[in-house]
Design an enzyme around this catalytic site. Structure first.
Site, PDB file in Angstrom:
ATOM      1  N   CYS A   1      -2.622  10.816   5.990  1.00 41.97           N
ATOM      2  CA  CYS A   1      -1.476  11.122   7.006  1.00 41.97           C
ATOM      3  C   CYS A   1      -0.084  11.446   5.999  1.00 41.97           C
ATOM      4  CB  CYS A   1      -0.974   9.756   7.512  1.00 41.97           C
ATOM      5  SG  CYS A   1      -2.150   9.280   8.650  1.00 41.97           S
ATOM      6  N   GLY A   2      -0.588  12.116   5.055  1.00 40.17           N
ATOM      7  CA  GLY A   2       0.348  12.878   4.120  1.00 40.17           C
ATOM      8  C   GLY A   2       0.645  11.967   3.055  1.00 40.17           C
ATOM      9  N   LYS A   3       0.066  10.911   2.663  1.00 40.92           N
ATOM     10  CA  LYS A   3       0.541  10.264   1.560  1.00 40.92           C
ATOM     11  C   LYS A   3       0.645  10.664   0.253  1.00 40.92           C
ATOM     12  CE  LYS A   3       0.072   5.396  -0.211  1.00 40.92           C
ATOM     13  NZ  LYS A   3      -0.803   4.388  -0.044  1.00 40.92           N
ATOM     14  N   THR A   4      -0.662  11.245  -0.393  1.00 38.72           N
ATOM     15  CA  THR A   4      -0.646  11.733  -1.217  1.00 38.72           C
ATOM     16  C   THR A   4       0.021  12.989  -1.339  1.00 38.72           C
ATOM     17  OG1 THR A   4      -3.112  10.910  -1.328  1.00 38.72           O
ATOM     18  CG2 THR A   4      -2.728  12.569  -2.762  1.00 38.72           C
ATOM     19  N   SER A   5       0.110  13.897  -0.319  1.00 35.08           N
ATOM     20  CA  SER A   5       0.605  15.078  -0.566  1.00 35.08           C
ATOM     21  C   SER A   5       2.152  14.765  -0.472  1.00 35.08           C
ATOM     22  CB  SER A   5       0.422  15.911   0.862  1.00 35.08           C
ATOM     23  OG  SER A   5       0.744  15.459   1.921  1.00 35.08           O
TER      24      SER A   5
ATOM     25  N   HIS B   1       0.885  -1.115   0.080  1.00 34.12           N
ATOM     26  CA  HIS B   1      -0.137   0.169   0.060  1.00 34.12           C
ATOM     27  C   HIS B   1       0.853   1.132  -0.051  1.00 34.12           C
ATOM     28  CE1 HIS B   1      -3.331   2.309   2.163  1.00 34.12           C
ATOM     29  NE2 HIS B   1      -3.537   2.461   1.010  1.00 34.12           N
TER      30      HIS B   1
ATOM     31  N   ARG C   1       0.551   9.180  11.391  1.00 34.18           N
ATOM     32  CA  ARG C   1       0.238  10.509  12.369  1.00 34.18           C
ATOM     33  C   ARG C   1       0.248  10.305  13.869  1.00 34.18           C
ATOM     34  NH1 ARG C   1      -3.875  14.504  11.115  1.00 34.18           N
ATOM     35  NH2 ARG C   1      -4.057  13.867   9.006  1.00 34.18           N
TER      36      ARG C   1
ATOM     37  N   ALA D   1     -14.259  12.772   1.436  1.00 32.80           N
ATOM     38  CA  ALA D   1     -14.830  13.060  -0.114  1.00 32.80           C
ATOM     39  C   ALA D   1     -13.638  13.042  -0.792  1.00 32.80           C
ATOM     40  CB  ALA D   1     -15.238  14.579  -0.036  1.00 32.80           C
ATOM     41  N   ARG D   2     -13.853  12.363  -2.201  1.00 30.60           N
ATOM     42  CA  ARG D   2     -12.517  11.830  -2.972  1.00 30.60           C
ATOM     43  C   ARG D   2     -12.561  12.312  -4.539  1.00 30.60           C
ATOM     44  NH1 ARG D   2      -8.647   8.029  -0.667  1.00 30.60           N
ATOM     45  NH2 ARG D   2      -9.580   7.845   1.474  1.00 30.60           N
TER      46      ARG D   2
HETATM   47  C1  SPV Z   1      -7.167   4.384   1.764  1.00 36.79           C
HETATM   48  O1  SPV Z   1      -7.902   4.439   2.466  1.00 36.79           O
HETATM   49  O2  SPV Z   1      -6.016   3.978   1.711  1.00 36.79           O
HETATM   50  C2  SPV Z   1      -7.516   4.644   0.230  1.00 36.79           C
HETATM   51  C3  SPV Z   1      -9.030   4.926  -0.296  1.00 36.79           C
HETATM   52  O3  SPV Z   1      -6.670   4.631  -0.421  1.00 36.79           O
HETATM   53  S1  SPV Z   1      -9.791   3.421  -0.093  1.00 36.79           S
HETATM   54  O4  SPV Z   1     -10.116   3.041  -1.412  1.00 36.79           O
HETATM   55  O5  SPV Z   1     -10.914   3.530   0.643  1.00 36.79           O
HETATM   56  O6  SPV Z   1      -8.954   2.522   0.371  1.00 36.79           O
HETATM   57 MN    MN Z   2      -4.813   3.810  -0.141  1.00 32.97          MN
END
Ligand code: SPV
Ligand code: MN
Length: 631
Positions: A280-284, A256, A425, A393-394
């Site tokens: 927790c800052g993964k996307t950023s 992941h 976090r 929200a996504r």
């Molecule tokens: C996560 O929660 O780690 C996500 C979104 O990337 S979900 O698809 O809901 O898992």
């Molecule tokens: Mn994920």
């Protein structure tokens, strides 16, 4: 041979009752009779009025998009025809841990993994699928879980009665219908989904019968009475469990993790993968990096002694809450441009047809959101203010829109992994960035020990500190002990091991204020890049290697044009020994109760504890980094 051909003819004939000529023709080109048979079984069970096969042709892809609008699973916005909005409904806004189960033989228990008796669960869920698609259209999509032509790519077939789920899959994954028509021998995962009955708002009605069941032996998943993508889009988080299980059996990793490139001196680029629990800052972190290969998942294997990785996805299902033009200019631009394709979920759609989410500069206006009609100041029955857009929200969009997307995303041989980052976090324990002593130490004290305050991506109360090893606990089909054993095994097989780092962007001071700014993480990345390449020294602490003040001072000035003061450095990088000891104790207590925990894991924890106790005896409970700097 004759028998197989006859069988093929029989199955296609039976499927023709569900398809028009064009779709039957698409089915007839698929080489795998067993797949056609499964599709027929599914059709006979769920009884759709028709089947639509999604090939990579633009008209098929467009058809799915249009159907999502026609059946009101998505609503178009005024701003752009390519921007649509989807609502999951107030009780279906996140992953459902409780009703997500790994199917196991009678009596088998997997520590910390939610399991269900295979026979009973299959019986239950197949009953829920019985006739569930009556008078609905069934969509069948074929996808690559990785770049085309890579030996490490997996394959999957998504069957769903939701045009929104099919539409999302088409954005998030490479459509690979042609692989199924070309390759005779192919292993593939299967994902069966139904929204179930929809209520007058279009939400799944029978939420109490929401079930997400994962059969790792048969590489098939079932998901019903839900719409939230984390529960429904097969290749997102359902495939992750199947993939982890295969990797465990075959000796490679399915993680992941994002995959990013960080530039060093000259033309050098070093790749990192990173695992952080959602929110927790993964996307950023992915977006602040110099190049982006992936933002959520990664397959890592051993290639001639070196770890290499591919991103199974080509899209992002990212948290939109808080996205603003200052901190997230790239994403903000993609979300507000007219020529991008975006599905917004669980935001606010104003009466004017505009999308609003928390973080957009203007004020929210009257409209509809995940719970129905909304107006400023609206309260629920319990008297709580209803937020205009939901914290989980996504946005769903293509990764290729990113200015910094890395073309090596399509490289079948992947990119080399220089370092692996784990982040949670954590208000009070970990320093902002620290390198582990070696692979095994990193696996245990960074990956296997990851903890985080819970966020809104799962149902339940946010803010509680949770154990989340490798940020993958929710997606594990095996115990965290077995998963750690796999990491030891994988590391041993490598001649060139990636370095392992822990990061923490959420340290707070005594008054609860965050000690770092969002942009600071860029400096941590640059420091890790230098470490991987042996360009800077570090200070040895009881828990790993931390940066020297002078190196950070330089990096802050050069990368962010910011002064980095000694007092702040000292605050950030002091080793909070008591907090670490408490943490080590918590982690010990968890793993010592898991039967298949490797002894090596416990030994390393014990060794870390001794180092901490020794340091405490010498320097006290909080140790300034200046005291440990021996140069
Ligand atoms: C996560 O929660 O780690 C996500 C979104 O990337 S979900 O698809 O809901 O898992
Ligand atoms: Mn994920």
């Amino acid at each position: 041979m004759v028998v197989i051909v006859e069988e093929r003819v029989r199955v296609l004939e039976a499927l023709s009752h569900y398809t028009d000529k064009a779709n039957l023709e698409k089915l007839s080109r698929i080489r795998h009779v067993s797949l056609l048979k499964w599709l027929l079984d599914v059709a006979e069970l769920t009884k759709p009025s028709r089947i639509f096969i999604v090939t990579s042709s633009p008209s098929d892809v467009e058809y799915v998009r249009r159907r999502a609008l026609e059946n009101r699973e998505e609503i178009s916005t005024r701003y752009s025809v390519m921007h649509t909005v989807h609502f999951d409904g107030p009780r279906d806004l996140a992953r459902d841990r409780e009703n997500t189960k790994i199917l196991v033989k009678h009596g088998t228990k997997i520590p910390m993994v939610n399991t269900g008796n295979r026979e009973e669960c299959l019986k239950e869920v197949l009953e829920l699928f019985n006739g569930v698609m009556a008078s609905k259209e069934m969509y069948v999509g074929f996808y690559c879980f990785g770049p085309k032509g890579s030996p490490n790519t997996l394959y999957g077939v998504q069957v769903t009665d939701s045009a929104y789920v099919a539409h999302s899959s088409n954005i998030l994954y490479r459509i690979c219908y042609d692989v199924f028509t070309e390759r005779e021998h192919l292993e593939y995962m299967r994902f069966l989904h139904s929204v179930g009955e929809r209520d007058e708002n279009g939400w799944s009605k029978n939420i109490d019968k929401r079930r997400i069941y994962i059969d790792v032996e048969d590489q098939i998943t079932y998901s019903v009475n839900t719409q939230y993508a984390g529960n429904t889009v097969g290749l997102k988080k359902l495939s992750l469990r199947l993939c982890v299980y295969r990797g465990y059996k075959e000796g490679w990793l399915c993680e992941h993790m994002f995959i990013i490139g960080v530039k060093g001196p000259g033309d050098r680029i070093t790749y990192f993968t990173g695992a952080y629990p959602a929110g927790c800052g993964k996307t950023s972190t992915a977006l602040i990096a110099d190049t982006v290969v992936g933002d959520d998942l990664s397959i890592i294997w051993n290639s001639n002694g070196e770890a290499r990785t591919i991103n199974p996805e080509v899209g992002m299902f990212g948290i939109i809450d808080g996205v603003n033009p200052i901190d997230d200019p790239q994403i903000y631009e993609i979300l507000t441009r007219r020529d991008t394709e975006v599905i917004f979920s669980n935001i606010l759609l104003t009466e004017e047809g505009e999308v609003w989410w928390n973080g957009k500069p203007e004020e929210p206006r009257r409209g509809v959101n995940y719970a129905g009609k909304w107006y400023p100041g609206m309260h629920d029955e319990k008297g709580y203010l209803i937020p205009p857009s939901h914290p989980n929200a996504r946005f769903t969009t293509s990764i290729f829109y990113l200015e910094k997307f890395d073309p090596r995303i399509d490289d079948p041989s992947g990119v080399p992994v220089g370092g692996i980052i784990f982040g949670g976090r954590d208000p009070d324990t970990w320093v902002p960035v620290e390198e582990a002593f070696d692979w095994d130490h990193g696996v245990v004290t960074k990956g296997a020990s990851l903890e985080s305050e819970r966020t809104t991506a799962v149902l339940g109360q946010a803010g509680v500190r949770e154990f989340n090893p490798y940020a993958i606990l929710d997606f594990l089909p095996i115990s965290p002990g077995a998963y750690t054993e796999l990491h030891f095994r994988f590391g041993e097989s490598l001649t060139k091991k990636p370095r392992i780092f822990g990061v923490n962007y959420f340290l707070r001071d005594e008054s609860g204020k965050y000690l770092n700014e969002k942009r600071d993480k860029y400096v941590w990345l640059k420091w890790m890049e230098l470490r991987v390449n042996g360009d800077v020294e570090a200070i040895e602490t009881p828990t790993g290697y931390i940066p020297l003040y002078i190196d950070l001072e330089k990096l802050f000035a050069r990368e962010l044009g910011k002064e980095f003061r000694e007092e702040l450095y000292e605050k950030l990088f002091s080793i909070r020994v008591d907090k670490h000891l408490e943490k080590t104790e918590r982690i010990w207590n968890i793993y010592s109760r898991i039967l298949d925990t490797p002894k090596k894991l416990l030994d390393i924890l014990l060794w870390q504890k001794r180092r901490l106790e020794d340091a405490k005896w010498r320097y006290g409970p909080v140790i300034s980094p200046f005291k440990l700097d021996r140069r």
